[in-house]
Design a protein around this motif. Structure first.
Motif, PDB file in Angstrom:
ATOM      1  N   ALA A   9       4.514  36.661  25.564  1.00 11.15           N
ATOM      2  CA  ALA A   9       4.144  35.472  25.771  1.00 11.15           C
ATOM      3  C   ALA A   9       3.505  34.766  24.615  1.00 11.15           C
ATOM      4  CB  ALA A   9       3.038  35.375  26.943  1.00 11.15           C
ATOM      5  N   THR A  10       3.849  33.565  24.413  1.00 11.96           N
ATOM      6  CA  THR A  10       3.314  32.769  23.123  1.00 11.96           C
ATOM      7  C   THR A  10       2.515  31.504  23.727  1.00 11.96           C
ATOM      8  OG1 THR A  10       5.554  31.609  22.834  1.00 11.96           O
ATOM      9  CG2 THR A  10       4.984  33.695  21.649  1.00 11.96           C
ATOM     10  N   PRO A  11       1.804  30.846  22.932  1.00 12.65           N
ATOM     11  CA  PRO A  11       0.965  29.486  23.438  1.00 12.65           C
ATOM     12  C   PRO A  11       1.792  28.540  23.958  1.00 12.65           C
ATOM     13  CG  PRO A  11       0.179  30.331  21.128  1.00 12.65           C
ATOM     14  CD  PRO A  11       1.324  31.343  21.570  1.00 12.65           C
ATOM     15  N   ILE A  12       1.259  27.784  24.886  1.00  8.85           N
ATOM     16  CA  ILE A  12       2.148  26.607  25.358  1.00  8.85           C
ATOM     17  C   ILE A  12       1.368  25.381  24.707  1.00  8.85           C
ATOM     18  CG2 ILE A  12       2.694  27.617  27.253  1.00  8.85           C
ATOM     19  CD1 ILE A  12       0.294  26.223  28.925  1.00  8.85           C
ATOM     20  N   GLY A  13       0.866  25.651  23.453  1.00 11.05           N
ATOM     21  CA  GLY A  13       0.378  24.239  23.021  1.00 11.05           C
ATOM     22  C   GLY A  13      -0.736  24.464  21.725  1.00 11.05           C
ATOM     23  N   ASN A  14      -2.015  25.081  22.475  1.00 15.27           N
ATOM     24  CA  ASN A  14      -3.039  25.568  21.562  1.00 15.27           C
ATOM     25  C   ASN A  14      -2.684  26.993  20.838  1.00 15.27           C
ATOM     26  OD1 ASN A  14      -5.404  26.518  20.480  1.00 15.27           O
ATOM     27  ND2 ASN A  14      -6.476  25.031  21.757  1.00 15.27           N
ATOM     28  N   LEU A  15      -2.390  26.976  19.627  1.00 13.53           N
ATOM     29  CA  LEU A  15      -2.097  28.147  19.039  1.00 13.53           C
ATOM     30  C   LEU A  15      -3.148  29.513  19.036  1.00 13.53           C
ATOM     31  CD1 LEU A  15      -0.102  27.080  15.517  1.00 13.53           C
ATOM     32  CD2 LEU A  15       0.691  27.928  17.728  1.00 13.53           C
ATOM     33  N   GLU A  16      -4.429  28.819  19.398  1.00 12.42           N
ATOM     34  CA  GLU A  16      -5.434  29.898  19.280  1.00 12.42           C
ATOM     35  C   GLU A  16      -5.383  30.762  20.777  1.00 12.42           C
ATOM     36  OE1 GLU A  16      -9.152  27.497  17.628  1.00 12.42           O
ATOM     37  OE2 GLU A  16      -9.498  28.033  19.619  1.00 12.42           O
ATOM     38  N   ASP A  17      -4.265  30.458  21.573  1.00 12.86           N
ATOM     39  CA  ASP A  17      -4.021  31.181  22.987  1.00 12.86           C
ATOM     40  C   ASP A  17      -3.331  32.491  22.823  1.00 12.86           C
ATOM     41  OD1 ASP A  17      -5.749  29.412  24.427  1.00 12.86           O
ATOM     42  OD2 ASP A  17      -3.971  27.971  25.103  1.00 12.86           O
ATOM     43  N   ALA A  22      -0.405  40.433  21.321  1.00 18.79           N
ATOM     44  CA  ALA A  22       0.798  39.541  21.081  1.00 18.79           C
ATOM     45  C   ALA A  22       1.012  39.625  19.647  1.00 18.79           C
ATOM     46  CB  ALA A  22       0.933  38.440  21.576  1.00 18.79           C
ATOM     47  N   ILE A  23       0.283  39.463  18.766  1.00 19.34           N
ATOM     48  CA  ILE A  23       0.061  39.268  17.251  1.00 19.34           C
ATOM     49  C   ILE A  23       0.481  40.782  16.697  1.00 19.34           C
ATOM     50  CG2 ILE A  23      -1.206  39.173  15.271  1.00 19.34           C
ATOM     51  CD1 ILE A  23      -3.090  37.073  16.933  1.00 19.34           C
ATOM     52  N   ARG A  24      -0.064  41.748  17.481  1.00 14.38           N
ATOM     53  CA  ARG A  24       0.172  43.054  16.855  1.00 14.38           C
ATOM     54  C   ARG A  24       1.616  43.510  16.991  1.00 14.38           C
ATOM     55  NH1 ARG A  24       0.761  47.933  19.191  1.00 14.38           N
ATOM     56  NH2 ARG A  24      -0.684  47.410  20.985  1.00 14.38           N
ATOM     57  N   ILE A  25       1.987  43.150  18.225  1.00 18.05           N
ATOM     58  CA  ILE A  25       3.483  43.427  18.623  1.00 18.05           C
ATOM     59  C   ILE A  25       4.471  42.875  17.888  1.00 18.05           C
ATOM     60  CG2 ILE A  25       5.183  43.425  20.645  1.00 18.05           C
ATOM     61  CD1 ILE A  25       3.159  45.406  20.886  1.00 18.05           C
ATOM     62  N   LEU A  26       4.295  41.397  17.832  1.00 19.90           N
ATOM     63  CA  LEU A  26       5.150  40.619  16.675  1.00 19.90           C
ATOM     64  C   LEU A  26       5.102  41.271  15.383  1.00 19.90           C
ATOM     65  CD1 LEU A  26       4.188  36.966  17.751  1.00 19.90           C
ATOM     66  CD2 LEU A  26       6.457  38.264  18.033  1.00 19.90           C
ATOM     67  N   LYS A  27       3.932  41.621  14.833  1.00 19.98           N
ATOM     68  CA  LYS A  27       3.921  42.001  13.547  1.00 19.98           C
ATOM     69  C   LYS A  27       4.686  43.348  13.574  1.00 19.98           C
ATOM     70  CE  LYS A  27      -0.169  41.766  11.425  1.00 19.98           C
ATOM     71  NZ  LYS A  27      -1.638  42.107  11.383  1.00 19.98           N
ATOM     72  N   GLU A  28       4.495  44.405  14.555  1.00 21.34           N
ATOM     73  CA  GLU A  28       5.169  45.670  14.652  1.00 21.34           C
ATOM     74  C   GLU A  28       6.644  45.589  15.026  1.00 21.34           C
ATOM     75  OE1 GLU A  28       1.063  47.952  15.694  1.00 21.34           O
ATOM     76  OE2 GLU A  28       2.812  48.049  17.083  1.00 21.34           O
ATOM     77  N   GLU A  35      14.051  31.991  21.183  1.00 24.32           N
ATOM     78  CA  GLU A  35      14.827  30.962  22.044  1.00 24.32           C
ATOM     79  C   GLU A  35      15.612  29.926  20.842  1.00 24.32           C
ATOM     80  OE1 GLU A  35      12.707  28.955  25.010  1.00 24.32           O
ATOM     81  OE2 GLU A  35      14.189  27.552  25.688  1.00 24.32           O
ATOM     82  N   ASP A  36      14.552  29.615  20.195  1.00 23.79           N
ATOM     83  CA  ASP A  36      14.825  28.573  19.115  1.00 23.79           C
ATOM     84  C   ASP A  36      14.127  29.007  17.845  1.00 23.79           C
ATOM     85  OD1 ASP A  36      14.994  26.591  17.273  1.00 23.79           O
ATOM     86  OD2 ASP A  36      14.544  25.094  18.792  1.00 23.79           O
ATOM     87  N   THR A  37      14.665  29.553  17.011  1.00 27.48           N
ATOM     88  CA  THR A  37      14.306  30.330  15.752  1.00 27.48           C
ATOM     89  C   THR A  37      13.249  29.426  14.900  1.00 27.48           C
ATOM     90  OG1 THR A  37      16.453  29.824  14.689  1.00 27.48           O
ATOM     91  CG2 THR A  37      16.015  32.192  15.535  1.00 27.48           C
ATOM     92  N   ARG A  38      13.731  27.880  14.884  1.00 29.54           N
ATOM     93  CA  ARG A  38      12.956  27.099  14.186  1.00 29.54           C
ATOM     94  C   ARG A  38      11.523  26.997  14.776  1.00 29.54           C
ATOM     95  NH1 ARG A  38      16.965  22.330  14.820  1.00 29.54           N
ATOM     96  NH2 ARG A  38      16.781  23.573  16.843  1.00 29.54           N
ATOM     97  N   ASN A  45       4.734  31.585  10.957  1.00 29.89           N
ATOM     98  CA  ASN A  45       4.425  31.117   9.620  1.00 29.89           C
ATOM     99  C   ASN A  45       2.795  30.954   9.748  1.00 29.89           C
ATOM    100  OD1 ASN A  45       6.667  30.983   8.316  1.00 29.89           O
ATOM    101  ND2 ASN A  45       7.050  28.660   8.643  1.00 29.89           N
ATOM    102  N   HIS A  46       2.337  30.522  10.875  1.00 26.33           N
ATOM    103  CA  HIS A  46       1.094  30.241  11.452  1.00 26.33           C
ATOM    104  C   HIS A  46       0.326  31.559  11.363  1.00 26.33           C
ATOM    105  CE1 HIS A  46      -2.637  29.044  13.408  1.00 26.33           C
ATOM    106  NE2 HIS A  46      -2.270  29.917  14.315  1.00 26.33           N
ATOM    107  N   LEU A  47       1.017  32.547  11.805  1.00 26.04           N
ATOM    108  CA  LEU A  47       0.585  34.070  11.830  1.00 26.04           C
ATOM    109  C   LEU A  47       0.720  34.776  10.505  1.00 26.04           C
ATOM    110  CD1 LEU A  47       1.787  34.996  15.417  1.00 26.04           C
ATOM    111  CD2 LEU A  47      -0.547  34.341  14.697  1.00 26.04           C
ATOM    112  N   GLU A  48       1.239  34.086   9.414  1.00 24.97           N
ATOM    113  CA  GLU A  48       1.751  34.654   8.279  1.00 24.97           C
ATOM    114  C   GLU A  48       2.411  35.947   8.155  1.00 24.97           C
ATOM    115  OE1 GLU A  48      -2.125  34.711   6.246  1.00 24.97           O
ATOM    116  OE2 GLU A  48      -2.094  32.588   5.924  1.00 24.97           O
TER     117      GLU A  48
END
Ligand code: SAM
Length: 246
Positions: A9-17, A22-28, A35-38, A45-48
């Protein structure tokens, strides 16, 4: 050994959510299926993070599902994300989950933001039992069936709706929800977040030009008490039964 399919699950607006998990799983993850790569690139990019991205949307066919399953079978770990919120919920992903389970591939949900739950908890409408109907169908017959379901609902009903269809949906709801309370949860977690309450008719007066994203929450149908029923005039009886037909 097969890799793991993570539903992130990713934020529905506020990136702090975004959650720490989720950050660790995305990283690993070896691959991020988006759904839309852009859209997902903005989050990455926000998570570097720089990731191998594969696109998977509602028009992707069986070949794409097969390609993703093959990657999993070859041992790659995949994080599946949608544009915003919880994947699979009114978003792509269900076919991949089904196919992964058929192939005995582990599927792990990574919970986080979900528009319907975010809207419901702050709506003030009964959250003990609810039906989530997603987006209303466009097909006339199925749409009518859904409005019948809403009319007689004994639970809170939650809908997703696009802004350009909001007014026509409220117009149709007016005939079946009458005096029932409706909450429009708009732009959740964003700067212009607001909860607008009223009957469908009142909301139509308040909202001139819908903008942003909306969740619609509808109070359940109050059971008409025997008492009220017995004291109704013939005309009121007629109106009541008329209101049950659309
Ligand atoms: N899977 C996502 C979820 O459950 O969070 C929903 C994706 S669905 C394609 C998009 C719909 O969810 C929008 O049309 C709107 O009804 C609702 N939605 C998503 N984000 C929202 C937000 N920030 N505020 C209000 N509604 C939102």
């Amino acid at each position: 050994m097969s890799g793991i399919l993570y539903l992130v699950a990713t934020p529905i607006g506020n990136l702090e959510d975004i959650t720490l998990r989720a950050i660790r799983i995305l990283k690993e993850a070896d691959i991020v299926v988006a759904e839309d790569t852009r859209q997902t690139l903005k989050l990455l990019n926000h998570l570097e993070m720089q990731k191998h991205l594969i696109s998977y949307h509602r028009h992707s066919g069986e070949d794409k599902v097969r390609e993703i399953i093959e990657e999993l079978k070859s041992g790659k770990n995949i994080a599946l994300v949608s544009d915003a919120g919880t994947p699979v919920i009114s978003d792509p992903g269900e076919e991949i989950v089904k196919e992964a389970l058929k192939n005995e591939i582990a599927v792990i949900p990574i919970p986080g933001p979900c528009a319907l739950i975010t809207a419901l908890i702050a709506s003030g409408i009964d959250a003990k039992e609810f039906s989530f109907l997603g987006f209303l169908p466009l097909n006339k017959k199925f749409r009518k069936e859904k409005f019948n379901e809403i009319q007689t609902a004994i639970n809170t009903v939650i809908l997703y709706e696009a802004p350009h269809k909001l007014l026509s949906t409220l117009n149709a709801l007016k005939n079946v929800t009458l005096n029932r309370k409706i909450v429009l949860a708009r732009e959740l977690t964003k700067i212009h977040e607001e909860f607008i309450m009223g009957t469908a008719e009142e909301l139509l007066e308040k909202i001139i030009e819908p903008r942003g994203e909306y969740v619609i929450i509808i109070e359940k149908q109050e059971q008409i008490s025997q008492d009220i029923f017995e004291n109704m005039t013939l005309e009121e009886h007629y109106k009541y039964y008329e209101s049950l037909r659309i």
